[in-house]
Write an enzyme that holds these catalytic residues in place. Structure first.
Site, PDB file in Angstrom:
ATOM      1  N   TYR A 377      45.909  34.916  51.789  1.00  0.00           N
ATOM      2  CA  TYR A 377      45.689  36.243  52.379  1.00  0.00           C
ATOM      3  C   TYR A 377      45.259  36.205  53.839  1.00  0.00           C
ATOM      4  O   TYR A 377      45.521  37.139  54.589  1.00  0.00           O
ATOM      5  CB  TYR A 377      44.667  37.035  51.551  1.00  0.00           C
ATOM      6  CG  TYR A 377      45.267  37.518  50.267  1.00  0.00           C
ATOM      7  CD1 TYR A 377      46.439  38.278  50.296  1.00  0.00           C
ATOM      8  CD2 TYR A 377      44.721  37.207  49.040  1.00  0.00           C
ATOM      9  CE1 TYR A 377      47.029  38.706  49.122  1.00  0.00           C
ATOM     10  CE2 TYR A 377      45.308  37.632  47.868  1.00  0.00           C
ATOM     11  CZ  TYR A 377      46.462  38.379  47.916  1.00  0.00           C
ATOM     12  OH  TYR A 377      47.045  38.810  46.761  1.00  0.00           O
TER      13      TYR A 377
ATOM     14  N   GLY B  61      50.820  40.076  44.179  1.00  0.00           N
ATOM     15  CA  GLY B  61      49.614  40.073  45.009  1.00  0.00           C
ATOM     16  C   GLY B  61      48.509  40.869  44.350  1.00  0.00           C
ATOM     17  O   GLY B  61      48.724  41.537  43.351  1.00  0.00           O
ATOM     18  N   SER B  62      47.322  40.797  44.951  1.00  0.00           N
ATOM     19  CA  SER B  62      46.136  41.385  44.330  1.00  0.00           C
ATOM     20  C   SER B  62      46.193  42.901  44.291  1.00  0.00           C
ATOM     21  O   SER B  62      47.085  43.521  44.846  1.00  0.00           O
ATOM     22  CB  SER B  62      44.876  40.975  45.065  1.00  0.00           C
ATOM     23  OG  SER B  62      44.949  39.663  45.474  1.00  0.00           O
ATOM     24  N   SER B  63      45.121  43.429  43.708  1.00  0.00           N
ATOM     25  CA  SER B  63      45.110  44.842  43.361  1.00  0.00           C
ATOM     26  C   SER B  63      44.934  45.789  44.530  1.00  0.00           C
ATOM     27  O   SER B  63      45.106  46.983  44.402  1.00  0.00           O
ATOM     28  CB  SER B  63      43.989  45.064  42.350  1.00  0.00           C
ATOM     29  OG  SER B  63      42.842  44.337  42.722  1.00  0.00           O
ATOM     30  N   VAL B  64      44.568  45.307  45.683  1.00  0.00           N
ATOM     31  CA  VAL B  64      44.378  46.203  46.826  1.00  0.00           C
ATOM     32  C   VAL B  64      45.415  46.003  47.908  1.00  0.00           C
ATOM     33  O   VAL B  64      45.662  46.898  48.707  1.00  0.00           O
ATOM     34  CB  VAL B  64      42.996  46.017  47.491  1.00  0.00           C
ATOM     35  CG1 VAL B  64      41.925  46.540  46.591  1.00  0.00           C
ATOM     36  CG2 VAL B  64      42.752  44.581  47.858  1.00  0.00           C
TER      37      VAL B  64
END
Lengths: 403, 133
Positions: A377, B61-64
């Site tokens: 990220y 991908g992540s939740s946000v």
């Protein structure tokens, strides 16, 4: 889909406009998955992100009035007060974080600011129906506790907190929780770090839509930290919100149960060379570093102990930062670990995520971390990483290079 | 003109060029300034999704990060205008609903065999129809 009279009233605005908006969004989600009904939930975790979209949406709900029916625990933004001592923030950055914290407080969230609520204060029981966002949390509570949540987004989880229910589809239904891919792990999986790589390897070798792996061949004893790592990486590299480990997780006492008496749709074997290939695809093996950053997800007290054991009385030669929960920092203080890390020049920082504007002083630099998710990220923030086992990464922070 | 049935997830209409990805997509790893995908080794690495209709398997991908990524793209007028997927997940579905980006799934396999990058198509999610000029 059938709505109860209470749910119809929510939609009609009888419980306030905030609840109505949340229910309206949930009804749109229904279009995609065609569930038969809504079900009440008892817990929520919202992956607060302190970015523009997050703030925009929570303020939008807040402006309509209403508080959450179920108070959600929340993810960390960053610890503005702590970082102010070290770096300067723009007025815009300060506005965003102050508004975010205010909005979540006013909407009735439980301000844990921690991404591992499943190890601390938001722990569901077996078969409990909940709404959890946050990529390490969703697989942990589904797989290890056998609780039931879909892979919620921060926003859909917040809607669930407002209405106190979710549409019943996907992983909330028994039949959808059966394993899809049998994964025979022949690779030697020993350290907690090996589970990071295993978590990254499965999605790399798997078809995208077969998302429930059933692992066999793992050790009998697996630490909470290893499971936290496995889930975080499975759900980052892929979209895996549930996995089974035969003989270990509650829905997989044996292979038959894990697949609910069906045949696996697919099978794979993960060997040492597959793990090695994952590692070389995400990290260089050695080189000089400018900093060390850990805590994606937040490190536990055991992991802090591991750092301290490697450190001894030596000093770090590069900036050394670890993101932890308030509980972990408080334990570290009492147990003397905080003093050891501080005297070596390192930081334990609470209420902070690795993907936040507080790290801008690391932009353009190369660090070391133990988390592939952290490295993935932070590309957005122009940070790059070597990835290594926590002990080896700590040693690198002492030496200034990964060897 | 050819028409294909689809299944509405997020309402709305869009007409524009398509960009096809074999890989699932995470909107956080797209540069908001030009809509270019920055994820290493991604099928769309270096290509722009700005104001296109994306045809892809689904989100990851992540939740946000999907909402955060798409919101920033929208602020810069570089968001996709429509999305066609095969495998809906809650994160992408909730995000497209909140961001008002038409999203459909369950399109005939025929559709996939004839489309190419830059073809101009129209999604009408409200009527569950995709048409190609």
């Amino acid at each position: 889909m059938k709505l109860t009279s209470e749910e119809k009233d929510m939609l009609a605005g009888k419980y306030g406009e905030g609840v109505a908006l949340a229910m309206e969004i949930q009804q749109a989600i229904v279009e995609a998955f065609e569930p038969e009904r809504m079900v009440e939930i008892s817990r929520v975790h919202v992956a607060l992100s302190n970015q523009e979209a997050d703030l925009w949406f929570v303020e939008k709900l807040l402006k309509k009035g209403n508080k959450c029916r179920i108070s959600p625990t929340v993810n960390p933004p960053y610890n503005l007060e702590y970082f102010k001592n070290y770096i300067e923030f723009t007025q815009e950055e300060v506005d965003i974080i102050e508004r975010t914290r205010k909005a979540y407080r006013e909407i009735g969230a439980t301000l844990t600011y921690n991404c591992t609520p499943y190890l601390e204060n938001n722990i569901p029981r077996f078969k409990e129906v909940v709404a959890f966002s946050e990529s390490s949390a969703t697989p942990y509570i589904n797989s290890i506790y056998g609780a039931r949540t879909n892979r919620e987004s921060a926003q859909s989880a917040l809607c669930a907190a407002m209405t106190g229910r979710v549409p019943e589809y996907g992983l909330l239904l028994e039949e959808n929780r059966r394993g899809q891919v049998l994964v025979e792990v022949e690779a030697k999986i020993k350290s907690d770090f090996d589970y990071q790589l295993l978590g990254y390897t499965f999605p790399r070798m798997n078809d995208y839509h077969d998302t429930i792996p059933v692992f066999v061949g793992l050790p009998d004893k697996i630490s909470s930290e290893a499971l936290m790592n496995l889930g975080a990486q499975l759900n980052t590299a892929g979209a895996v919100s549930l996995y089974h480990i035969v003989g270990y997780t509650p829905e997989a006492p044996n292979i038959k149960a894990a697949f609910q008496n069906h045949q696996p749709r697919n099978k794979m074997v993960i060997k040492d060379e597959d793990i090695q290939e994952t590692y070389s695809s995400i990290s260089d093996k050695k080189g000089e570093i400018d900093f060390a950053l850990f805590g994606c997800p937040h490190l536990t007290i055991k992991q802090i102990e591991q750092i301290v054991n490697v450190l001894g009385s030596r000093k770090f030669s590069v900036p050394f930062w670890v993101c932890v929960s308030n509980l972990t920092k408080s334990l570290a203080r009492k147990m003397g670990y905080l003093d050891t890390i501080k005297s070596a020049g390192g930081h334990l920082v609470t209420e902070t995520c690795i993907d936040q504007p507080c790290w801008k002083f690391l932009s353009g630099k190369k660090g070391v971390t133990d988390s592939p998710k952290c490295a993935y990220y932070t590309k957005r923030r122009n940070m790059s990483f070597y990835i290594a086992d926590l002990s080896r990464a700590t040693e690198a922070a002492i030496k200034g290079e990964l060897r | 003109m050819r028409r294909y049935r689809c299944h509405k997830i997020a309402k709305g209409k869009a007409k524009g060029e398509i960009v096809i990805s074999k890989d699932p997509l995470c909107f956080y790893l797209v540069d908001p300034k030009d809509g270019q995908v920055i994820e290493k080794n991604h099928d769309l690495e270096g290509k722009s999704i700005a104001n296109k209709i994306i045809v892809f398997p689904g989100g990851k991908g992540s939740s946000v990060v999907q909402a955060d990524g798409l919101y920033q793209l929208q602020q810069e007028n570089n968001a996709p205008i429509g999305m066609i997927i095969k495998y809906p997940d809650t994160v992408l579905v909730a995000t497209s609903i909140i961001m008002n980006i038409p999203l459909v799934d369950k399109v005939d396999e025929d559709f996939y065999s004839i489309i190419e990058d830059d073809d101009v198509i129209e999604i009408n999610a409200d009527e569950s129809i995709i048409s190609i000029d």
